[in-house]
Design a protein around this motif. Sequence first.
Motif, PDB file in Angstrom:
ATOM      1  N   GLY A  32       0.843  -1.181   0.000  1.00 45.40           N
ATOM      2  CA  GLY A  32       0.000   0.000   0.000  1.00 45.40           C
ATOM      3  C   GLY A  32       0.880   1.232   0.000  1.00 45.40           C
ATOM      4  N   ASP A  33       0.555   2.193  -0.831  1.00 45.61           N
ATOM      5  CA  ASP A  33       1.335   3.428  -0.927  1.00 45.61           C
ATOM      6  C   ASP A  33       0.433   4.620  -0.666  1.00 45.61           C
ATOM      7  OD1 ASP A  33       3.864   2.295  -1.716  1.00 45.61           O
ATOM      8  OD2 ASP A  33       2.967   1.909  -3.678  1.00 45.61           O
ATOM      9  N   LEU A  34       1.022   5.667  -0.133  1.00 45.59           N
ATOM     10  CA  LEU A  34       0.335   6.933   0.112  1.00 45.59           C
ATOM     11  C   LEU A  34       1.255   8.028  -0.391  1.00 45.59           C
ATOM     12  CD1 LEU A  34      -2.042   8.449   1.482  1.00 45.59           C
ATOM     13  CD2 LEU A  34      -0.680   8.430   3.578  1.00 45.59           C
ATOM     14  N   GLN A  35       0.712   8.952  -1.191  1.00 48.61           N
ATOM     15  CA  GLN A  35       1.532  10.051  -1.702  1.00 48.61           C
ATOM     16  C   GLN A  35       0.730  11.333  -1.769  1.00 48.61           C
ATOM     17  OE1 GLN A  35       1.249   9.268  -6.418  1.00 48.61           O
ATOM     18  NE2 GLN A  35       2.466   7.797  -5.315  1.00 48.61           N
ATOM     19  N   HIS A  36       1.430  12.426  -1.633  1.00 48.58           N
ATOM     20  CA  HIS A  36       0.783  13.732  -1.728  1.00 48.58           C
ATOM     21  C   HIS A  36       1.587  14.573  -2.702  1.00 48.58           C
ATOM     22  CE1 HIS A  36      -1.593  17.177  -0.613  1.00 48.58           C
ATOM     23  NE2 HIS A  36      -0.474  17.876  -0.537  1.00 48.58           N
ATOM     24  N   THR A  37       0.901  15.302  -3.574  1.00 51.67           N
ATOM     25  CA  THR A  37       1.562  16.131  -4.577  1.00 51.67           C
ATOM     26  C   THR A  37       1.021  17.546  -4.497  1.00 51.67           C
ATOM     27  OG1 THR A  37       1.742  14.212  -6.033  1.00 51.67           O
ATOM     28  CG2 THR A  37       2.082  16.364  -7.037  1.00 51.67           C
ATOM     29  N   GLN A  38       1.911  18.516  -4.506  1.00 52.14           N
ATOM     30  CA  GLN A  38       1.574  19.940  -4.540  1.00 52.14           C
ATOM     31  C   GLN A  38       1.917  20.492  -5.921  1.00 52.14           C
ATOM     32  OE1 GLN A  38      -0.108  20.394  -1.192  1.00 52.14           O
ATOM     33  NE2 GLN A  38       0.679  22.357  -1.781  1.00 52.14           N
ATOM     34  N   ALA A  39       1.143  21.431  -6.413  1.00 53.72           N
ATOM     35  CA  ALA A  39       1.443  22.227  -7.610  1.00 53.72           C
ATOM     36  C   ALA A  39       1.468  21.425  -8.909  1.00 53.72           C
ATOM     37  CB  ALA A  39       2.760  22.984  -7.423  1.00 53.72           C
TER      38      ALA A  39
END
Length: 163
Positions: free
Chosen positions: A55-62
Amino acid sequence: MPLAGTLSLAATEWDMSAGFGGTYVYSGGNNAETTSWGPSAGVGYQLSEPLHIRGDLQHTQARLLYDGLGGIAKQSMTGVAPGISWDILEDFNLDAEYVFRFGENSYAEHEAALALVYSRFEYIRFGADASYSRRDYVFPVTGIAVASSSRAFTLEVTPTPNS
């Protein structure tokens, strides 16, 4: 001492990763550029010799969004991605992953990917994958509802000098 026990356990059945990355994008047709960035983390577990779940979790801005009419905006989003890897036979590996991304501007994306890797030979590996993605969001500047989908297919030959 409990930390050493945890690390020992992680080396056998569990695997974990974390990172921070960025991507520079220049879209010449729209004369737009941005650097999207964000943290990511993942955890996996070896269920049996041929079966691994993760399981992966990622957050991206812009990240750039387009309205289809030449408008560009920046978007933040978070993704959750369960996946499974299965060694079908000694030389064949099947990998499947589903990603759900969500964020501001009613952003929702569903992506599914399937990959098959053949690694019989010592110095070369063959692979094929297919993915499908569907995105829906409200463009922030104009309020236009945007829905788009994409498909991708890849065949690859990868040299593996260190087996």
